[in-house]
Design an enzyme around this catalytic site. Structure first.
Site, PDB file in Angstrom:
ATOM      1  N   ALA A  19       0.766  -1.242   0.000  1.00  0.00           N
ATOM      2  CA  ALA A  19       0.000   0.000   0.000  1.00  0.00           C
ATOM      3  C   ALA A  19       0.800   1.298   0.000  1.00  0.00           C
ATOM      4  O   ALA A  19       0.282   2.333  -0.410  1.00  0.00           O
ATOM      5  CB  ALA A  19      -0.965   0.013   1.184  1.00  0.00           C
ATOM      6  N   GLY A  61      -1.557   6.203  -1.922  1.00  0.00           N
ATOM      7  CA  GLY A  61      -2.471   6.775  -2.899  1.00  0.00           C
ATOM      8  C   GLY A  61      -3.692   5.915  -3.155  1.00  0.00           C
ATOM      9  O   GLY A  61      -4.835   6.386  -3.122  1.00  0.00           O
ATOM     10  N   LYS A  62      -3.470   4.637  -3.389  1.00  0.00           N
ATOM     11  CA  LYS A  62      -4.590   3.747  -3.679  1.00  0.00           C
ATOM     12  C   LYS A  62      -5.409   3.455  -2.429  1.00  0.00           C
ATOM     13  O   LYS A  62      -6.621   3.245  -2.501  1.00  0.00           O
ATOM     14  CB  LYS A  62      -4.079   2.464  -4.339  1.00  0.00           C
ATOM     15  N   ASP A 100       4.507  -9.470   6.055  1.00  0.00           N
ATOM     16  CA  ASP A 100       4.767 -10.170   4.809  1.00  0.00           C
ATOM     17  C   ASP A 100       3.440 -10.680   4.244  1.00  0.00           C
ATOM     18  O   ASP A 100       2.524 -11.027   5.014  1.00  0.00           O
ATOM     19  CB  ASP A 100       5.710 -11.350   5.072  1.00  0.00           C
ATOM     20  N   ASP A 123      -1.131  -4.046  -5.813  1.00  0.00           N
ATOM     21  CA  ASP A 123      -0.357  -3.175  -6.698  1.00  0.00           C
ATOM     22  C   ASP A 123       1.092  -3.611  -6.535  1.00  0.00           C
ATOM     23  O   ASP A 123       1.810  -3.116  -5.682  1.00  0.00           O
ATOM     24  CB  ASP A 123      -0.564  -1.710  -6.306  1.00  0.00           C
ATOM     25  N   CYS A 181       3.017  -0.792 -12.485  1.00  0.00           N
ATOM     26  CA  CYS A 181       3.402   0.354 -13.308  1.00  0.00           C
ATOM     27  C   CYS A 181       4.466  -0.104 -14.304  1.00  0.00           C
ATOM     28  O   CYS A 181       5.460   0.568 -14.533  1.00  0.00           O
ATOM     29  CB  CYS A 181       3.881   1.532 -12.462  1.00  0.00           C
TER      30      CYS A 181
END
Length: 451
Positions: A111, A115-116, A161, A178, A231
């Site tokens: 996280a 942002g998300k 973890d 993400d 990304c």
């Protein structure tokens, strides 16, 4: 071929996705920088309302130029978050899948910086509980701070973890991964990412992504939703991971309708034709991004909350009088030396998580019991749950920056005692007015440097 971008990457994108290599190279070599922000719906500011909106996120805006956010008190107040526009597409996914219509248990597994997580915290049903986890210990503080600024008390920050979440099988309705990646989507913003990119790095990242997913997917309940994003532009980290999820982990792909004018490229994975969504900076106002959505069809046993011992100790809520809004349903909890609040409906979920995971932050810390009064915590100052009747001191821009530097303040006060230092109506933190001075209680570790 460009000397700026890795030729192997551009060739692969041209072969696999038929990109316009000249356009793709040109936008990276242009040096153009896109800055976007997303406002906090619970702390509405109108400072961006006349700017272009991010088309797939109702609360996202593009800025004409990048200002010094450090010198904007509203940034420190949590009125908005500086977020890359492409990743705001998660807002569109949540709305399309109707995931905001009822309370959910949601986990953002990787996280930081937040942002998300702040986006999910705004777009999901307000009675949802969000767990934001960061694997790397050195990054978890910034995640906790950003959620503190966002101001909602229905969040928990963990530092574990991914495999630790196997202790909570079938617990979450929504899982966002993400995943750490080779970072090619950030080439335009970060030249160092170009130097570090290689096909070996892509393959290592793909293996790491599979390990993270394999270690954590049992925490998603049957019929739960998985959002997987990177990304990266590389197929090995995106569409091939989607096929692997179908092959190995009982997932089914989900289609997300998109507006053609947005410039997002929908792709299909090689084997199972999983739906993926690619963001190219030559096609839209945003950086490189990939996301794919799944529903878990595999059967999954669930965590038994019967394992969790209930705390029968009664809590005297009178100490919280005049500090909290009267229209919220909260459970006060003694946590270490602090008093924190979480949503009343989430108390058993909180205790279940606390039972098996390391918690960095939970809910909103209200303060500590002093000898004569409650000593309020900085989290309460930024919280959306605080009472509207707390004394406030309105600061000018210059005064607000002095406060944020933790400098000495000389201000008139209506009365002695605790007060919120505010800028344009948004709370920044606490001061305590005494007969001859005002004490600045802005946290030392949060203070901004003189710029």
């Amino acid at each position: 071929m460009s000397n700026f971008l890795p030729s192997k990457l551009v060739s692969a994108l041209k072969h696999d996705f038929n990109i316009d290599a000249e356009e793709f190279i040109g936008v990276h070599e242009s040096g153009e920088q896109i800055t976007s922000v997303r406002i906090n719906p619970a702390k509405k500011t109108n400072q961006f309302e006349n700017l272009p909106k991010v088309p797939w996120c109702q609360t996202g805006y593009y800025l004409d130029e990048r200002p010094s956010f450090t010198l904007d008190p509203l940034f420190h107040a949590g009125a908005y978050y500086v977020q890359e526009a492409s990743s705001m597409f998660i807002s569109h996914i949540i709305q399309t899948l109707h995931l905001s219509q009822e309370p959910l248990l949601a986990l953002d597994l990787c996280a930081a910086p937040g942002g998300k997580s702040t986006l999910l915290n705004s777009i999901l049903h307000p009675d949802s509980l969000l767990v934001a986890n960061e694997i790397i210990k050195t990054r978890v503080n910034v995640l906790a701070n950003n959620l503190t600024k966002w101001g909602n008390y229905n969040t928990i920050v963990t530092n574990n973890d991914p495999s630790s979440f196997n202790r909570l099988p079938g617990f979450f309705d929504l899982l966002l991964v993400d995943a750490p990646c080779s970072g090619s989507g950030m080439f335009r913003k970060d030249n160092h990412a170009i130097d570090e990119w290689s096909t070996d790095a892509v393959n290592l990242c793909s293996q790491r992504q599979q390990r993270i997913l394999a270690d954590s997917l049992s925490t998603l309940k049957e019929n739960g939703i998985l959002l997987y994003s990177t990304c990266s532009y590389s197929i090995e980290e995106n569409e091939q991971i989607a096929d692997w999820l179908i092959d190995e982990h009982g997932m089914k792909t989900l289609h997300i309708p998109i507006d053609a004018s947005w410039g997002i490229e929908e792709t299909k994975s090689p084997r199972h034709k999983c739906h993926g969504y690619r963001f190219y900076p030559n096609k839209l106002k945003g950086e490189g991004f990939f996301i794919s959505c799944f529903i878990k069809t595999a059967s999954q046993h669930t965590f038994s909350r019967k394992k969790v011992k209930s705390d029968s100790k009664a809590f005297d809520k009178s100490i919280l009088n005049n500090w909290l809004s009267e229209d919220i349903n909260i459970s006060p909890i003694n946590f270490k030396d602090d008093i924190l609040i979480i949503p009343e409906r989430s108390e058993l979920d909180f205790k279940s998580i606390q039972h098996v995971l390391y918690l960095k932050k939970a809910g909103t810390i209200i303060g500590k019991k002093g000898q004569k009064e409650l000593i309020p915590n900085h989290e309460l100052a930024l919280s959306n749950a605080k009472s509207n009747h707390i004394q406030r001191l309105d600061l000018s821009l210059e005064e607000a920056l002095q406060y944020l530097r933790k400098a000495e303040l000389t201000l008139p006060s209506r009365s002695n005692g605790w007060a919120l230092a505010c800028y344009q109506g948004f709370a920044l933190g606490w001061v305590k007015a005494l007969s001859h001075r005002i004490n600045n209680y802005y946290p030392k570790e949060w203070r901004i440097l003189n710029l």
